[in-house]
Design an enzyme around this catalytic site. Structure first.
Site, short mmCIF file in Angstrom:
data_model
loop_
_atom_site.label_atom_id
_atom_site.label_comp_id
_atom_site.label_asym_id
_atom_site.label_seq_id
_atom_site.Cartn_x
_atom_site.Cartn_y
_atom_site.Cartn_z
N HIS A 84 24.34 -67.91 -83.80
CA HIS A 84 25.34 -68.78 -84.83
C HIS A 84 26.25 -67.83 -85.43
CE1 HIS A 84 23.99 -73.35 -84.07
NE2 HIS A 84 23.32 -72.30 -83.29
N HIS A 203 17.10 -69.06 -74.70
CA HIS A 203 16.39 -70.48 -74.68
C HIS A 203 15.13 -70.02 -73.86
CE1 HIS A 203 20.07 -73.35 -75.81
NE2 HIS A 203 19.63 -72.69 -76.69
C1 HEM Z 1 25.78 -73.54 -74.92
C2 HEM Z 1 25.46 -72.90 -75.90
C3 HEM Z 1 24.29 -73.42 -76.66
C4 HEM Z 1 24.03 -74.39 -77.29
C5 HEM Z 1 24.80 -75.82 -76.94
C6 HEM Z 1 22.72 -74.40 -78.14
C7 HEM Z 1 22.10 -75.45 -78.80
C8 HEM Z 1 20.84 -75.37 -79.18
C9 HEM Z 1 20.29 -76.48 -80.03
C10 HEM Z 1 20.79 -77.99 -79.96
C11 HEM Z 1 19.16 -76.11 -80.18
C12 HEM Z 1 17.89 -76.90 -81.05
C13 HEM Z 1 17.81 -76.47 -82.38
C14 HEM Z 1 16.50 -77.02 -83.19
O1 HEM Z 1 16.39 -78.23 -82.72
O2 HEM Z 1 16.27 -76.57 -84.09
C15 HEM Z 1 18.98 -74.75 -80.06
C16 HEM Z 1 17.79 -74.00 -79.97
C17 HEM Z 1 17.72 -72.59 -79.76
N1 HEM Z 1 18.98 -71.79 -79.46
FE1 HEM Z 1 20.43 -72.33 -78.51
N2 HEM Z 1 22.26 -73.08 -77.86
C18 HEM Z 1 23.26 -72.29 -77.23
C19 HEM Z 1 23.08 -71.02 -76.95
C20 HEM Z 1 22.24 -70.39 -77.35
C21 HEM Z 1 22.25 -68.86 -77.21
C22 HEM Z 1 23.20 -68.04 -76.56
C23 HEM Z 1 21.14 -68.52 -77.97
C24 HEM Z 1 20.76 -66.90 -78.36
C25 HEM Z 1 20.89 -65.91 -77.39
C26 HEM Z 1 20.47 -69.48 -78.53
C27 HEM Z 1 19.34 -69.39 -78.96
C28 HEM Z 1 18.34 -70.44 -79.44
C29 HEM Z 1 17.17 -70.40 -79.65
C30 HEM Z 1 16.21 -69.31 -79.72
C31 HEM Z 1 16.64 -71.78 -79.90
C32 HEM Z 1 15.25 -72.28 -80.49
C33 HEM Z 1 15.16 -72.38 -81.88
C34 HEM Z 1 13.89 -72.93 -82.44
O3 HEM Z 1 12.98 -73.12 -81.88
O4 HEM Z 1 13.87 -73.27 -83.83
N3 HEM Z 1 20.98 -70.66 -78.01
N4 HEM Z 1 20.26 -74.38 -79.18
#
Ligand code: HEM
Ligand SMILES: *[C@@H]1O[C@H](CO)[C@@H](O)[C@H](O)[C@H]1NC(C)=O
Ligand SMILES: *[C@@H]1O[C@H](CO)[C@@H](O)[C@H](O)[C@H]1NC(C)=O
Ligand SMILES: *[C@@H]1O[C@H](CO)[C@@H](O)[C@H](O)[C@H]1NC(C)=O
Ligand SMILES: *[C@@H]1O[C@H](CO)[C@@H](O)[C@H](O)[C@H]1NC(C)=O
Ligand SMILES: *[C@@H]1O[C@H](CO)[C@@H](O)[C@H](O)[C@H]1NC(C)=O
Ligand SMILES: *[C@@H]1O[C@H](CO)[C@@H](O)[C@H](O)[C@H]1NC(C)=O
Ligand SMILES: *[C@@H]1O[C@H](CO)[C@@H](O)[C@H](O)[C@H]1NC(C)=O
Ligand SMILES: *[C@@H]1O[C@H](CO)[C@@H](O)[C@H](O)[C@H]1NC(C)=O
Ligand SMILES: *[C@@H]1O[C@H](CO)[C@@H](O)[C@H](O)[C@H]1NC(C)=O
Ligand SMILES: *[C@@H]1O[C@H](CO)[C@@H](O)[C@H](O)[C@H]1NC(C)=O
Ligand SMILES: *[C@@H]1O[C@H](CO)[C@@H](O)[C@H](O)[C@H]1NC(C)=O
Length: 521
Positions: A84, A203
């Site tokens: 972010h 993810h």
């Molecule tokens: C299309 C792009 C993306 C969207 C729409 C997206 C959206 C989201 C959403 C909605 C969550 C849930 C957050 C929560 O419930 O706490 C999430 C979690 C996460 N995202 Fe993404 N994300 C995207 C790309 C990425 C990228 C590029 C990375 C890192 C390289 C990333 C890393 C993470 C991680 C590690 C989590 C887990 C966080 C946790 O468990 O607290 N995301 N993402």
């Protein structure tokens, strides 16, 4: 002409000496501290940085307490934070990227969720003059990946903390259209293929939580052991592995998680992204297997953390140091004796017997005894050999070298012209006192001290730097051959270590970091 230019060169070297010989921190205060965070993971003298992600399913809340039944994951949060912070970069304009501006942006809808302030709360005590929050935002991902099953992403220090929010907005959300999502990645320097790989690399850790994202994750997993209702991206939420790719392609396990399978079709952003090239990239990742996936993640996560504003230049990647002198300092012991003390850290493979020797440039030599307590690191095992040597034996030395078992000996500079005296320099609440010793014959006119204090600022948990000056006054007494100077000043309440630089004419003669009561050693 020839002799003249030679003389000029010699003069130049002499003038530069005081800067080059800043003591105590090898190779310099910045790299010494960041290397400590990176390498000293567990056991003796561990930095507490790794504790938040050990085990990798651990969760440390915003108030610094473990809350392992919440269904949240700190190692995953750290990756989400850097994404972010990064994705509002505009690489064409040279703005944004990893600069900790995310700390000011937590009220934006696109940054909802607890990850940002949770992480900043944990990182905050580690921030000081030499360790910006932005480097910790990047280092968090390096460590999550390296400690939780992935490979080492070379960590280059030198990021600079933003002074406010990034005016650019636009972080992809579950309901964002494919076109807009790809534009946002493109602005940050990544094409469609790279966006897919990077998202799969992110993810593989963590979950989408019902609490925070009820429009994505239903309440089916809410329970006493998962109070926030996390639905995991894959069946190993704390493992950085290719499982998310396998389960997505095979339709097994968690099938990619709720951004693929959500009850709410509009919120299936990962499915839209992954199949935007007819699953070609995901299939390639699948066939490459575990090792290939980890390598691609090193590459893309590395590009992400190294995306910085155009005015910032990153330094060379930090290499774990095989031989590292730690806390090396002159100090005044009983009877006004001046002594040099410190520890040598040896980083090696476990179970290797070593003899550690320290040899000063005047020829004085000692064999050191290794302490019993060892540390463990993703890079090997650490052992520590303390030393304490009287100034009278080594006073004429400009360096010492360390030999240890089969490791190549290494040499480190010291100086004894200007010394900040640790036992007579303290931070107590909002007051700082410092004492220095200057060698008789060293020019001690025009000395002053610059204090840098990390302090709280509004709207972000990232500290700002506050500066203070200390005017020094001569004292009587002190070790023979030295003159003491002392001074004090009031500072704002520190959030981490306070640094003192002894200065003359804008040059740093010596540096000391003082524990502000909460620093990360
Ligand atoms: C299309 C792009 C993306 C969207 C729409 C997206 C959206 C989201 C959403 C909605 C969550 C849930 C957050 C929560 O419930 O706490 C999430 C979690 C996460 N995202 Fe993404 N994300 C995207 C790309 C990425 C990228 C590029 C990375 C890192 C390289 C990333 C890393 C993470 C991680 C590690 C989590 C887990 C966080 C946790 O468990 O607290 N995301 N993402
Ligand atoms: C993205 O860039 C890489 C090279 O970095 C290239 O291999 C790939 O084909 C590009 N993908 C698209 C969709 O342009
Ligand atoms: C479905 O997701 C979209 C986009 O995230 C959201 O605006 C909408 O409110 C969600 N609908 C339900 C029923 O949760
Ligand atoms: C889960 O949500 C459903 C409606 O989608 C509701 O009927 C049910 O009571 C909820 N369960 C809990 C434990 O909140
Ligand atoms: C929650 O975890 C405890 C121990 O960690 C276990 O005994 C209990 O069965 C679990 N409860 C649920 C609902 O999974
Ligand atoms: C892509 O893969 C997913 C998961 O295996 C599958 O559900 C989807 O139909 C595929 N889409 C295309 C366009 O092949
Ligand atoms: C270095 O000094 C700090 C602050 O006094 C201390 O907490 C730490 O344990 C020391 N490290 C070693 C290896 O002695
Ligand atoms: C270190 O280990 C040796 C051998 O196991 C033992 O004799 C000695 O008491 C230990 N020293 C300390 C300080 O624990
Ligand atoms: C720190 O300052 C407080 C209040 O000014 C004082 O009571 C205390 O003794 C000081 N502590 C040390 C170690 O000097
Ligand atoms: C000592 O330092 C002061 C301040 O930098 C400078 O003005 C002066 O010329 C120096 N004296 C000698 C003898 O180098
Ligand atoms: C995060 O912390 C900052 C600074 O304390 C605060 O202003 C902000 O409101 C917090 N954000 C959230 C979402 O709680
Ligand atoms: C590290 O954290 C533990 C608690 O988890 C604490 O007891 C210890 O004092 C911390 N060490 C340092 C040097 O801050």
């Amino acid at each position: 002409m020839r002799p003249k230019s030679l003389n000029l060169q010699l003069l130049f070297v002499q003038l530069c000496m005081p800067v080059a010989t800043a003591m105590f921190y090898y190779p310099n205060p910045q790299v010494s501290q960041l290397e400590h965070i990176l390498v000293d993971n567990w056991g003796a003298y561990a930095s507490n940085f790794s504790s938040a992600i050990t085990p990798c399913t651990r969760y440390v809340t915003e108030i610094g307490e473990a809350a392992d039944n919440s269904g949240r994951t700190t190692s995953a949060q750290w990756l989400r934070v850097v994404f972010h912070d990064f994705v509002t970069a505009d690489v064409g304009a040279g703005t944004g990227g990893v600069d900790a501006s995310i700390g000011f942006e937590t009220f934006r809808e696109e940054n909802k969720g607890s990850a940002f302030n949770d992480s900043f709360t944990f990182w905050r005590p580690f921030v000081n003059e030499f360790v910006p929050m932005a480097d910790l935002v990047a280092l968090g991902t390096v460590m999550s990946v390296n400690l939780c099953g992935g490979k080492y992403i070379p960590f280059r220090p030198g990021r600079v903390d933003a002074l406010g929010a990034d005016p650019t907005t636009g972080v992809p959300e579950p309901g964002t259209s494919l076109e807009e999502t790809l534009e946002e990645f493109e602005r940050a320097g990544l094409n469609q293929t790279e966006a897919i790989v990077l998202t799969a690399c992110g993810h593989t850790l963590g979950s989408v939580h019902h609490s925070g994202f009820p429009e994505v994750s239903d309440n089916s997993t809410v329970s006493e052991n998962n109070t926030n209702g996390g639905i995991n991206f894959d069946s190993t939420r704390g493992m950085f592995d290719s499982r998310v790719v396998q389960e997505y392609i095979d339709g097994s396990g968690n099938r990619g998680g709720s951004l693929v399978t959500s009850f709410n079709e509009t919120s299936r952003s990962d499915l839209r992204l992954y199949e935007s090239d007819s699953n070609a990239t995901m299939k390639t990742l699948y066939t490459q297997g575990e090792d290939g996936f980890l390598d691609m993640c090193v590459d893309l996560l590395g590009r992400m953390i190294d995306t910085v504003p155009a005015h910032v230049t990153l330094q060379d990647a930090i290499q774990p140091m095989s031989i590292k002198p730690i806390n090396v300092t002159w100090d005044i012991a009983e009877n006004s004796r001046l002594v040099l003390s410190g520890k040598v850290r040896i980083l090696d493979q476990a179970g290797q017997d070593k003899t550690v020797t320290i040899t000063f440039s005047n020829g004085y030599k000692e064999a050191l005894t290794i302490e019993n307590a060892t540390g463990t690191s993703v890079f090997g095992e650490t052992q520590f050999a303390p030393f304490m040597i009287d100034h009278s034996r080594i006073g004429a030395s400009s360096s010492f070298s360390i030999g240890a078992g089969g490791l190549a000996a290494e040499t480190f500079d010291i100086q004894d012209s200007y010394l900040i005296i640790p036992s007579l320099s303290t931070v107590n609440g909002t007051s700082v006192k410092m004492t220095i010793a200057a060698k008789k014959g060293a020019n001690d006119s025009g000395l002053s001290a610059r204090i840098t204090v990390p302090t709280a600022q509004p709207l972000t948990l990232g500290p700002k730097s506050s500066l203070a000056e200390i005017k020094l006054q001569r004292l009587s007494g002190g070790p023979s051959g030295f003159v003491l100077w002392q001074g004090d000043t009031d500072i704002e309440q520190p959030t981490g270590a306070v640094s003192i630089r002894l200065m003359r004419d804008g040059e740093t003669l010596d540096t000391l970091l003082l524990d502000g009561g909460v620093a990360g050693w």
